[in-house]
Design a protein around this motif. Structure first.
Motif, mmCIF file in Angstrom:
data_model
loop_
_atom_site.group_PDB
_atom_site.id
_atom_site.type_symbol
_atom_site.label_atom_id
_atom_site.label_comp_id
_atom_site.label_asym_id
_atom_site.label_seq_id
_atom_site.Cartn_x
_atom_site.Cartn_y
_atom_site.Cartn_z
ATOM 1 N N ILE A 71 5.941 17.298 12.972
ATOM 2 C CA ILE A 71 5.355 15.981 12.750
ATOM 3 C C ILE A 71 4.620 15.985 11.413
ATOM 4 C CG2 ILE A 71 5.057 15.548 15.229
ATOM 5 C CD1 ILE A 71 2.028 16.026 14.771
ATOM 6 N N THR A 72 4.373 14.801 10.894
ATOM 7 C CA THR A 72 3.581 14.644 9.676
ATOM 8 C C THR A 72 2.369 13.786 10.003
ATOM 9 O OG1 THR A 72 5.538 14.791 8.261
ATOM 10 C CG2 THR A 72 3.594 13.773 7.309
ATOM 11 N N VAL A 73 1.221 14.185 9.510
ATOM 12 C CA VAL A 73 -0.011 13.419 9.713
ATOM 13 C C VAL A 73 -0.536 12.984 8.352
ATOM 14 C CG1 VAL A 73 -2.352 13.399 10.652
ATOM 15 C CG2 VAL A 73 -0.557 14.759 11.780
ATOM 16 N N VAL A 74 -0.688 11.682 8.168
ATOM 17 C CA VAL A 74 -1.237 11.133 6.935
ATOM 18 C C VAL A 74 -2.683 10.736 7.194
ATOM 19 C CG1 VAL A 74 -1.102 9.281 5.228
ATOM 20 C CG2 VAL A 74 0.989 10.297 6.136
ATOM 21 N N VAL A 75 -3.600 11.333 6.460
ATOM 22 C CA VAL A 75 -5.017 10.988 6.563
ATOM 23 C C VAL A 75 -5.427 10.316 5.265
ATOM 24 C CG1 VAL A 75 -7.352 11.834 6.970
ATOM 25 C CG2 VAL A 75 -5.389 13.013 8.022
ATOM 26 N N THR A 76 -5.948 9.118 5.346
ATOM 27 C CA THR A 76 -6.270 8.373 4.133
ATOM 28 C C THR A 76 -7.597 7.632 4.269
ATOM 29 O OG1 THR A 76 -5.466 6.683 2.581
ATOM 30 C CG2 THR A 76 -4.977 6.336 4.919
ATOM 31 N N ASP A 77 -8.295 7.507 3.134
ATOM 32 C CA ASP A 77 -9.526 6.705 3.123
ATOM 33 C C ASP A 77 -9.337 5.457 2.277
ATOM 34 O OD1 ASP A 77 -9.435 7.747 0.595
ATOM 35 O OD2 ASP A 77 -11.503 8.456 0.559
ATOM 36 N N GLY A 78 -8.071 5.122 2.016
ATOM 37 C CA GLY A 78 -7.813 3.922 1.224
ATOM 38 C C GLY A 78 -6.380 3.474 1.375
ATOM 39 N N PHE A 79 -6.130 2.227 1.015
ATOM 40 C CA PHE A 79 -4.773 1.703 1.018
ATOM 41 C C PHE A 79 -4.139 1.974 -0.350
ATOM 42 C CE2 PHE A 79 -6.818 -0.797 4.379
ATOM 43 C CZ PHE A 79 -5.914 -0.540 5.412
ATOM 44 N N PRO A 80 -2.802 1.900 -0.451
ATOM 45 C CA PRO A 80 -2.108 2.261 -1.694
ATOM 46 C C PRO A 80 -2.661 1.527 -2.916
ATOM 47 C CG PRO A 80 -0.543 1.865 0.074
ATOM 48 C CD PRO A 80 -1.875 1.454 0.600
ATOM 49 N N THR A 81 -2.946 2.292 -3.972
ATOM 50 C CA THR A 81 -3.464 1.697 -5.205
ATOM 51 C C THR A 81 -2.589 2.010 -6.411
ATOM 52 O OG1 THR A 81 -4.831 3.648 -5.665
ATOM 53 C CG2 THR A 81 -5.851 1.860 -4.398
ATOM 54 N N ASP A 82 -1.826 3.110 -6.353
ATOM 55 C CA ASP A 82 -1.058 3.557 -7.506
ATOM 56 C C ASP A 82 0.301 4.074 -7.067
ATOM 57 O OD1 ASP A 82 -2.972 3.984 -10.185
ATOM 58 O OD2 ASP A 82 -4.066 3.932 -8.280
ATOM 59 N N CYS A 83 1.248 4.042 -7.990
ATOM 60 C CA CYS A 83 2.592 4.581 -7.808
ATOM 61 C C CYS A 83 3.419 3.686 -6.872
ATOM 62 C CB CYS A 83 2.581 6.009 -7.280
ATOM 63 S SG CYS A 83 1.599 7.167 -8.278
ATOM 64 N N SER A 84 4.689 3.642 -7.131
ATOM 65 C CA SER A 84 5.602 2.814 -6.335
ATOM 66 C C SER A 84 6.206 3.642 -5.200
ATOM 67 C CB SER A 84 6.708 2.275 -7.243
ATOM 68 O OG SER A 84 7.620 1.488 -6.516
ATOM 69 N N PRO A 85 6.366 3.027 -4.012
ATOM 70 C CA PRO A 85 6.052 1.645 -3.646
ATOM 71 C C PRO A 85 4.583 1.469 -3.272
ATOM 72 C CG PRO A 85 7.034 2.766 -1.776
ATOM 73 C CD PRO A 85 7.044 3.746 -2.908
ATOM 74 N N LEU A 86 4.123 0.224 -3.398
ATOM 75 C CA LEU A 86 2.738 -0.097 -3.054
ATOM 76 C C LEU A 86 2.633 -0.926 -1.781
ATOM 77 C CD1 LEU A 86 1.301 -0.999 -6.584
ATOM 78 C CD2 LEU A 86 0.674 0.979 -5.185
ATOM 79 N N GLY A 87 3.694 -1.653 -1.447
ATOM 80 C CA GLY A 87 3.645 -2.547 -0.289
ATOM 81 C C GLY A 87 3.698 -1.797 1.030
ATOM 82 N N ILE A 88 2.954 -2.273 2.007
ATOM 83 C CA ILE A 88 2.951 -1.671 3.334
ATOM 84 C C ILE A 88 4.350 -1.680 3.955
ATOM 85 C CG2 ILE A 88 2.088 -1.901 5.708
ATOM 86 C CD1 ILE A 88 0.077 -0.669 3.793
ATOM 87 N N PRO A 89 5.128 -2.781 3.880
ATOM 88 C CA PRO A 89 6.479 -2.752 4.457
ATOM 89 C C PRO A 89 7.369 -1.681 3.836
ATOM 90 C CG PRO A 89 5.797 -5.012 4.028
ATOM 91 C CD PRO A 89 4.779 -4.127 3.375
ATOM 92 N N GLN A 90 7.262 -1.478 2.534
ATOM 93 C CA GLN A 90 8.095 -0.484 1.863
ATOM 94 C C GLN A 90 7.679 0.940 2.241
ATOM 95 O OE1 GLN A 90 6.686 -3.186 0.156
ATOM 96 N NE2 GLN A 90 8.645 -4.273 0.384
ATOM 97 N N ILE A 91 6.374 1.153 2.371
ATOM 98 C CA ILE A 91 5.902 2.481 2.774
ATOM 99 C C ILE A 91 6.248 2.736 4.240
ATOM 100 C CG2 ILE A 91 3.835 3.897 3.115
ATOM 101 C CD1 ILE A 91 2.668 2.501 0.635
ATOM 102 N N ALA A 92 6.162 1.687 5.060
ATOM 103 C CA ALA A 92 6.558 1.820 6.465
ATOM 104 C C ALA A 92 8.027 2.212 6.576
ATOM 105 C CB ALA A 92 6.299 0.513 7.213
ATOM 106 N N ALA A 93 8.863 1.690 5.676
ATOM 107 C CA ALA A 93 10.287 2.006 5.709
ATOM 108 C C ALA A 93 10.526 3.492 5.453
ATOM 109 C CB ALA A 93 11.034 1.158 4.672
ATOM 110 N N ILE A 94 9.681 4.112 4.634
ATOM 111 C CA ILE A 94 9.796 5.551 4.368
ATOM 112 C C ILE A 94 9.555 6.333 5.660
ATOM 113 C CG2 ILE A 94 8.789 7.500 3.118
ATOM 114 C CD1 ILE A 94 8.034 5.493 0.896
#
Length: 250
Positions: A71-94
């Motif tokens: 499994i992969t666990v992503v821990v973040t204290d912020g929403f995307p600010t830099d680098c493509s893709p930035l949109g939530i739908p596009q990152i969800a697709a990954i």
């Protein structure tokens, strides 16, 4: 003051190389802690390439270690600010793309936010990513609380839920052509699941499962399809393994 000129990296390859390689021995724990302690946690949030790189490495390791759930666990204290893709739908697709195929890798999301940083739609955005990764919702930790303890609790919960969709087959004498799986909901109603053959046949199937094989092609584990898995992770159903009748197939 001094500002680092290399705070932002957008190369997927950079994130696909782990600071501490995946290993099974207990000594890796100290190496992870030392690696974290040696890094300054500051800068922008390049979620897209970071997730792509992490999943790329996880899929490669999973292919070489078919007897293990990855499994992969992503821990973040912020929403995307830099680098493509930035949109939530596009990152969800990954995350969703990694969550299907012959060896799906589930991605869990943990957000560490203040109320202000989370905003009015922050939970919804994090949950969108979590659903794409294979879990019902993200874990959101409020910075006003005991972050360290809640983070440990989150990791424990992820560890437990990630095992709910996999059933080890340790009995070498088991007739694998006479194995079935059913779901039982909280009211006691049952739904018969079917063997769809392999992970690539799952699609949006909410009633499917398949066998995972080890490096020698031996079937070692039953894994339910990602859409089915979501029901197990949320606790709305439990599994009942049945032995003796011919396997129901799609």
């Amino acid at each position: 003051g001094y500002v680092c000129s290399e705070q932002k990296l957008c190369s997927v390859g950079e994130y696909g190389t782990p600071a501490v390689p995946i290993r099974r021995d207990a000594a890796r724990v100290n190496e992870v802690l030392e690696s974290l302690a040696g890094r300054e946690r500051a800068g922008p949030t390049p979620t897209g390439p970071a997730l792509q790189g992490a999943l790329q490495h996880a899929k490669t390791w999973a292919a070489a270690n078919t007897d293990r759930q990855v499994i992969t666990v992503v821990v973040t204290d912020g929403f995307p600010t830099d680098c493509s893709p930035l949109g939530i739908p596009q990152i969800a697709a990954i995350a969703q793309e990694a969550n299907v195929g012959a060896q799906p890798v589930h991605t869990f999301f943990v957000g560490v936010f203040s109320d202000t940083d989370l905003g009015f739609d922050g939970v919804e955005r994090l949950d969108t990513l979590a659903r794409a990764g294979g879990s019902e919702r993200a874990v959101v930790i409020n910075t006003a609380n005991d972050v360290a303890q809640e983070f440990l609790d989150a990791l424990d919960a992820i560890r437990d839920s990630s095992a709910l969709c996999n059933f080890q087959l340790d009995d070498a004498g088991l007739d694998l052509e006479r194995v079935n799986l059913e779901m039982v909901d909280t009211a006691g109603a049952t739904t018969q699941l079917v063997n769809v053959g392999n992970a690539s046949a799952c699609g949006a199937d909410q009633q499917g499962w398949f066998y995972e094989t080890d490096a020698n092609g031996v079937r070692r584990q039953i894994t339910v399809c990602p859409s089915t898995c979501r029901q197990f992770v949320t606790g709305s159903v439990r599994a009942n393994l049945q032995i003796g009748c011919a396997t129901r197939i799609r």
